[in-house]
Design a protein around this motif. Structure first.
Motif, PDB file in Angstrom:
ATOM      1  N   ARG A  86       0.867  -1.183   0.000  1.00  0.00           N
ATOM      2  CA  ARG A  86       0.000   0.000   0.000  1.00  0.00           C
ATOM      3  C   ARG A  86       0.899   1.228   0.000  1.00  0.00           C
ATOM      4  O   ARG A  86       1.565   1.526   0.987  1.00  0.00           O
ATOM      5  CB  ARG A  86      -0.916  -0.015   1.225  1.00  0.00           C
ATOM      6  N   GLU A 109       1.340   5.282  -0.413  1.00  0.00           N
ATOM      7  CA  GLU A 109       0.549   6.500  -0.263  1.00  0.00           C
ATOM      8  C   GLU A 109       1.432   7.724  -0.488  1.00  0.00           C
ATOM      9  O   GLU A 109       2.528   7.830   0.071  1.00  0.00           O
ATOM     10  CB  GLU A 109      -0.078   6.555   1.129  1.00  0.00           C
ATOM     11  N   ASN A 161       2.686  -1.135   4.390  1.00  0.00           N
ATOM     12  CA  ASN A 161       2.167   0.220   4.185  1.00  0.00           C
ATOM     13  C   ASN A 161       3.364   1.158   4.090  1.00  0.00           C
ATOM     14  O   ASN A 161       4.096   1.341   5.067  1.00  0.00           O
ATOM     15  CB  ASN A 161       1.246   0.617   5.345  1.00  0.00           C
ATOM     16  N   GLN A 195      -8.416  -1.508   9.143  1.00  0.00           N
ATOM     17  CA  GLN A 195      -8.512  -0.357   8.241  1.00  0.00           C
ATOM     18  C   GLN A 195      -7.700  -0.606   6.982  1.00  0.00           C
ATOM     19  O   GLN A 195      -8.180  -0.395   5.855  1.00  0.00           O
ATOM     20  CB  GLN A 195      -8.006   0.907   8.945  1.00  0.00           C
ATOM     21  N   TYR A 196      -6.473  -1.088   7.148  1.00  0.00           N
ATOM     22  CA  TYR A 196      -5.627  -1.340   5.987  1.00  0.00           C
ATOM     23  C   TYR A 196      -6.125  -2.546   5.190  1.00  0.00           C
ATOM     24  O   TYR A 196      -6.115  -2.543   3.960  1.00  0.00           O
ATOM     25  CB  TYR A 196      -4.177  -1.570   6.427  1.00  0.00           C
ATOM     26  N   ASP A 214      -9.091  -1.664   3.230  1.00  0.00           N
ATOM     27  CA  ASP A 214      -8.764  -0.678   2.204  1.00  0.00           C
ATOM     28  C   ASP A 214      -8.409  -1.361   0.888  1.00  0.00           C
ATOM     29  O   ASP A 214      -8.555  -0.778  -0.187  1.00  0.00           O
ATOM     30  CB  ASP A 214      -7.608   0.212   2.662  1.00  0.00           C
ATOM     31  N   ARG A 267     -11.657  -1.587  -0.718  1.00  0.00           N
ATOM     32  CA  ARG A 267     -12.057  -0.253  -1.186  1.00  0.00           C
ATOM     33  C   ARG A 267     -11.296   0.121  -2.455  1.00  0.00           C
ATOM     34  O   ARG A 267     -11.849   0.770  -3.348  1.00  0.00           O
ATOM     35  CB  ARG A 267     -11.820   0.780  -0.079  1.00  0.00           C
ATOM     36  N   TYR A 268     -10.045  -0.291  -2.541  1.00  0.00           N
ATOM     37  CA  TYR A 268      -9.266   0.002  -3.743  1.00  0.00           C
ATOM     38  C   TYR A 268      -9.854  -0.720  -4.959  1.00  0.00           C
ATOM     39  O   TYR A 268      -9.927  -0.169  -6.060  1.00  0.00           O
ATOM     40  CB  TYR A 268      -7.806  -0.407  -3.537  1.00  0.00           C
TER      41      TYR A 268
END
Length: 765
Positions: free
Chosen positions: A642, A644, A697, A737-738, A741, A744-745
C-alpha cells in the motif's frame, strides 16, 4: 410494457420476499443495521466459503443461525462422498441445518452464555501487543487443526488455548463492537435480516432472461441447458442494475412468476428428476471476493446469444438425458448445437471461464493448482483455425475421445479408470497432432483476437490462483494455448463436474486429468515455436522426474511440422512474446512497464510523479532470480504493498512470488521439485489475490528505502526489520482499516469486482 410482464414482475418481487418489513429491534439492536456490519468487518474475512473455520459462515443471518459443524468440507482422504452443505442451497433454517449435524453458536445453554459470546469474551480478555509478531504456538493458516468446540467443550478449549478466542489472532473488536454483540447475544440473538430483492428494472430483465432460457422447443431447451451449465457459477449483474446486486442461475420446479422451488442436485448437470425451469435469484449475504466471479448481462448480450445459437437451420432430433455418461462427455451431450457457437460464446467471455476453474468458489484449490506453474499466459485458438469447429469428419473422430473421468468414484477402480481415460486422451492428442500436421503451418492468424479476453495472465499462490486480463509480468516459462476441446474440457472437469464434497477417488481422477489438460495446452503452444526448439522447451518444462512422466503418460509432440511465424532462433519464445505484445497491443488490457522495462522507463505514464518514482524503484525487484535477491526466500506467495503519496493518494500493488519448479507433473511431493534459487517476483498495481498473505504500508517517498532494504536483506533477521518498519502484522492497531482498504481500492478501480478478501492465509511475519 405488457400487462402480462407487469404481473410477472409483481409476482417475482413477491416470490423473493421483497415485501417491506420493519426490522425487529431488541434492546435497540438490529441484526441488519448493527450486527451484520460487525461480522462483515471483523469476521467474514475468515468465516466465508467452504473453508470457514468449522463451517461457520457469518456472511448472512442464515449462516449465523446455521452455526458450526465438526465435519470438514476439505478432506482429501475420505473414501465416501460427504453430504453437501452449501449455504442457501442444501437446507434452509436452523432446524434443517441441525438435522445435518450443525450446532448453534448463538443459543444460550442453560445458565451458560452462547458459544459465540464465550469465544468473543476469551478473545477480548487477551489483547495483543500492537504490531508484534504473534506467539509461535498459535497455529495459523490452512495447517491449523480446528477444534470446533461445541458449547459443552468450551471450557476445555479455553484452558488449552487461552490466547485463541475470537477474532482469532488478529486485532479484535472495539469495545463498542464487543458490547453490542454481547448485548445482542444476551437478548437471544434475534435476526431480522431480509432477503435481497431486485429493483423493478432488474426484475423486468430477469423475466426476459428467464423467458429466453425457458423458451419452448427442443432446440431452445438444449441451448437453455447448455447456457445454464456454463453460467451456474456466475454472479450475474445487469448493465444498469443496482450497485451490489448480483444474481445466480438455479434450476426450479416452478416457472417464472412463482416462488422458486430449488432443485439442489450435487452438480448442475445431475438428473433433476422432474420438469425444470431456469431461474435467476438474488445472491444473498455479503459478497466475498474469492467466490465472486462476475458476468454481465445486457440487451447486447441477449442479441449476441440469439445470433450465435438461434440462427441457422440446425435441429435437435431428441433431447439428451442425464447421468454419468452425459456428464463425462459434454461434446456428445450437446453435439447438436453448432460447435462454432459454443466456442465463440466461451471466447467472448474467456476471462470468466478461466476464472471458474482457476479461481473459482472451491476456496482451497491445491488439488488443481499444484498441476500448474506459478505464472503463465493463456491464449486462444481462432475458431476458423480450430479443426473441431471447421471439419465435421475430424469432429466425429475426436468427440468420443474427449470423455472425462470422475463420474465413477469407486476407490478400488482409480487406476483402471485413470488408464482408460488417459489412453483416450492420448488417442485424441495423436489424432490432433497428425491432423494439424496436414494443415498449413500456424501463423499469427491462428490466434483469436476478438476482444481483450484474448490475452490472460494466471498467477498461482500455492493453493489458490488468480486470472487477470492482459499479459502481466516477465515472459513466463510456459504459455497455454486453448482450443475449443481443451477449454470446454477444462471447464467441465474443474467446474461443472467437480464435487468439493466428493471422495478421494473423484478428487484424484480430477487432479490427474487436469495434468493432461495442462500438457495439452503446452503442446498446442509448442506448434507455434520452431520445430527444432520444441524438444528443448519440453525438456525444460519436464525436468528430472518429469521426463519419466512424459514417457509414462503423455503423447509425443510434433517436432517436425514447421511454424509460419518468423521468430528469433536464439530465443523464439521471448521473441514470440514481444511480437505478440506489439501485434495485439490494443487488446492488452494491462500494459506492464514495471516488470518489462522499456529502456530506462519502468513506470506507468500519466500518473502522479511520486508514484512514477515509486514504480521505478519497485521495478528493481522484478524478474530477478532469488539466487541474487535473497529476500525472496522470506516472502509468501501474495503480498500487498500500500503506497501512499504526500497528497493522500494511494495505490495498492501486488507483490507476487513466482515459485520455480523442475516440473509440476505429479500429485504429491511438490516441495521436492522446488527450485528456490530461480524464484522471481512480479509487481503490478491492483489486488491480484483473494487471499493476501501479508501487507506493507509504505509512504511513496520511502519506497526507494524499502527497495534498498529488500535488496540488502540476506536473512530472516534483516527481513524482520523490514516488517517492523513497514509491515502490517495481524496485531497492528489499524489492521482492519488497511485490510479492508484493499477492498475499497478494488471498488475504486473496478467496482463490480469488489468483495471482502480472505485472511485465512495472512501470515505471522
Amino acid at each position: 410494457m405488457s400487462y402480462r410482464v407487469v404481473i410477472s414482475i409483481a409476482l417475482l418481487l413477491f416470490s423473493w420476499g421483497a415485501v417491506a418489513q420493519s426490522p425487529a429491534v431488541t434492546n435497540g439492536i438490529s441484526y441488519t443495521r448493527d450486527i451484520q456490519p460487525i461480522f462483515t468487518e471483523k469476521c467474514v474475512a475468515c468465516h466465508a466459503c467452504y473453508d470457514s473455520a468449522c463451517q461457520l459462515n457469518l456472511g448472512s443471518g442464515e449462516g449465523a443461525a446455521r452455526g458450526a459443524s465438526k465435519i470438514p468440507v476439505y478432506d482429501g482422504d475420505r473414501s465416501q462422498a460427504a453430504a453437501p452443505t452449501r449455504l442457501f442451497y442444501d437446507a434452509f433454517g436452523k432446524r434443517a441445518w441441525q438435522q445435518k449435524g450443525f450446532y448453534s453458536v448463538l443459543d444460550a445453554q442453560g445458565s451458560q452464555a452462547a458459544l459465540m459470546a464465550r469465544m468473543l469474551e476469551l478473545g477480548h480478555k487477551a489483547p495483543m501487543q500492537p504490531n508484534a509478531k504473534l506467539p509461535e504456538d498459535i497455529v495459523l493458516g490452512l495447517n491449523r487443526e480446528n477444534t470446533c468446540a461445541m458449547p459443552a467443550e468450551f471450557d476445555a478449549y479455553a484452558g488449552s488455548h487461552p490466547k485463541e478466542g475470537m477474532p482469532l489472532a488478529v486485532t479484535g473488536l472495539t469495545d463498542q463492537q464487543y458490547q453490542t454483540l454481547q448485548r445482542w447475544l444476551a437478548s437471544g440473538a434475534p435476526i431480522d435480516e431480509q432477503g435481497l430483492a431486485p429493483s423493478a428494472k432488474e426484475a423486468l430483465e430477469v423475466v426476459q432472461w428467464e423467458n429466453l432460457l425457458n423458451a419452448p422447443g427442443a432446440r431452445q431447451s438444449l441451448v437453455g441447458r447448455w447456457l445454464f451449465e456454463h453460467w451456474f457459477l456466475a454472479h450475474i449483474y445487469f448493465k444498469d442494475g443496482e450497485p451490489g446486486h448480483f444474481f445466480q442461475w438455479v434450476r426450479s420446479r416452478t416457472p417464472s412468476g412463482q416462488p422458486i422451488d430449488l432443485i439442489n442436485t450435487r452438480r448442475p448437470n445431475d438428473d433433476p428428476g422432474t420438469q425444470i425451469y431456469y431461474r435467476l435469484w438474488p445472491v444473498q449475504g455479503v459478497i466475498v471476493h474469492k467466490t465472486h466471479i462476475t458476468y454481465p448481462l445486457s440487451a447486447a448480450k441477449m442479441a449476441r446469444i440469439k445470433s450465435l445459437f438461434y440462427n441457422g437451420n440446425w435441429q435437435v432430433n431428441a433431447l439428451p438425458g442425464y447421468g454419468p455418461e452425459r456428464r463425462a462427455n459434454p461434446f456428445t451431450t450437446f453435439e447438436a448445437i453448432p460447435a462454432q457457437a459454443r466456442y465463440q460464446f466461451m471466447l467472448d467471455n474467456a476471462e470468466y471461464f478461466v476464472r471458474t476453474f482457476i479461481r473459482g468458489p472451491v476456496c482451497r484449490g491445491q488439488i488443481a493448482t499444484d498441476v500448474i506453474r506459478d505464472n503463465f499466459w493463456a491464449l486462444f485458438q481462432a475458431p476458423e483455425h480450430d479443426l473441431y469447429i471447421t471439419d465435421p469428419n475430424y469432429r466425429g473422430q475426436a468427440t468420443p475421445l474427449l470423455a472425462m473421468p470422475g463420474q465413477n468414484d469407486d476407490v478400488g477402480s482409480v487406476l483402471s479408470l485413470w488408464h482408460d481415460y488417459r489412453d483416450k486422451r492420448n488417442a485424441y492428442e495423436a489424432l490432433r497432432r497428425d491432423s494439424y500436421a496436414d494443415l498449413r503451418p500456424p501463423s499469427w492468424s491462428s490466434l483469436w483476437a476478438g476482444n481483450d479476453n484474448a490475452l490472460l495472465s494466471i498467477f498461482r499462490h500455492f493453493d489458490s490462483a488468480s486470472v487477470t486480463k492482459g499479459l502481466i509480468g516477465d515472459v513466463p516459462q510456459t504459455i497455454w494455448l486453448f482450443d475449443f476441446p481443451l477449454l470446454e474440457r477444462t471447464y467441465y472437469q474443474l467446474a461443472v463436474n467437480f464435487d468439493v464434497f466428493g471422495n478421494v477417488s473423484h478428487q484424484a481422477q480430477t487432479r490427474l486429468y487436469f495434468d493432461l489438460i495442462r500438457n495439452g495446452a503446452e503442446q498446442n503452444f509448442l506448434r507455434l515455436m520452431p520445430a527444432n526448439s520444441r524438444d528443448d522447451y519440453l525438456d525444460d518444462w519436464y525436468q528430472s522426474s518429469g521426463k519419466f512422466k512424459m514417457w509414462l503418460d503423455y503423447e509425443s509432440i510434433d517436432n517436425d511440422t514447421p511454424t509460419a511465424l518468423k521468430l528469433d532462433p536464439k530465443d523464439p519464445k521471448r521473441d514470440f512474446a514481444m511480437q505478440l505484445l506489439t501485434r495485439y497491443g490494443e487488446l492488452n488490457a494491462n500494459p506492464d512497464p514495471i516488470n518489462r522495462c522499456d529502456g530506462a522507463y519502468c513506470s506507468r505514464p500519466n500518473i502522479d510523479p511520486d508514484l512514477q518514482d515509486a514504480e521505478q524503484a519497485l521495478s528493481r525487484l522484478t524478474s530477478r532470480p532469488a539466487a541474487g535477491l535473497k529476500v525472496i526466500d522470506q516472502l509468501p506467495e501474495a503480498t500487498m504493498l500500500r503506497v501512499e503519496t504526500a497528497s493522500g493518494q494511494r495505490v495498492v500493488y501486488s507483490l507476487l512470488r513466482n515459485r520455480a519448479h523442475s516440473n509440476v507433473a505429479f500429485l504429491i511431493g511438490e516441495s521436492l521439485r522446488y527450485e528456490p534459487g530461480l524464484d522471481t517476483l512480479t509487481i503490478f498495481p491492483g489486488v491480484m489475490s483473494s487471499y493476501p498473505n501479508f501487507m506493507f504500508n509504505i509512504p511513496a517517498e520511502q519506497v526507494p528505502a524499502f527497495v534498498d532494504a529488500m535488496e540488502n536483506a540476506k536473512d530472516a533477521g534483516s527481513f524482520e526489520r523490514i516488517v517492523d518498519r513497514w509491515g502490517v502484522r495481524r496485531s497492528h492497531p489499524q489492521f482492519w482499516q488497511y485490510f479492508h482498504d484493499l477492498s475499497r481500492y478494488i471498488h475504486e478501480t473496478d467496482p463490480v469486482e469488489e468483495g471482502v478478501l480472505d485472511m485465512n492465509r495472512y501470515q505471522n511475519l
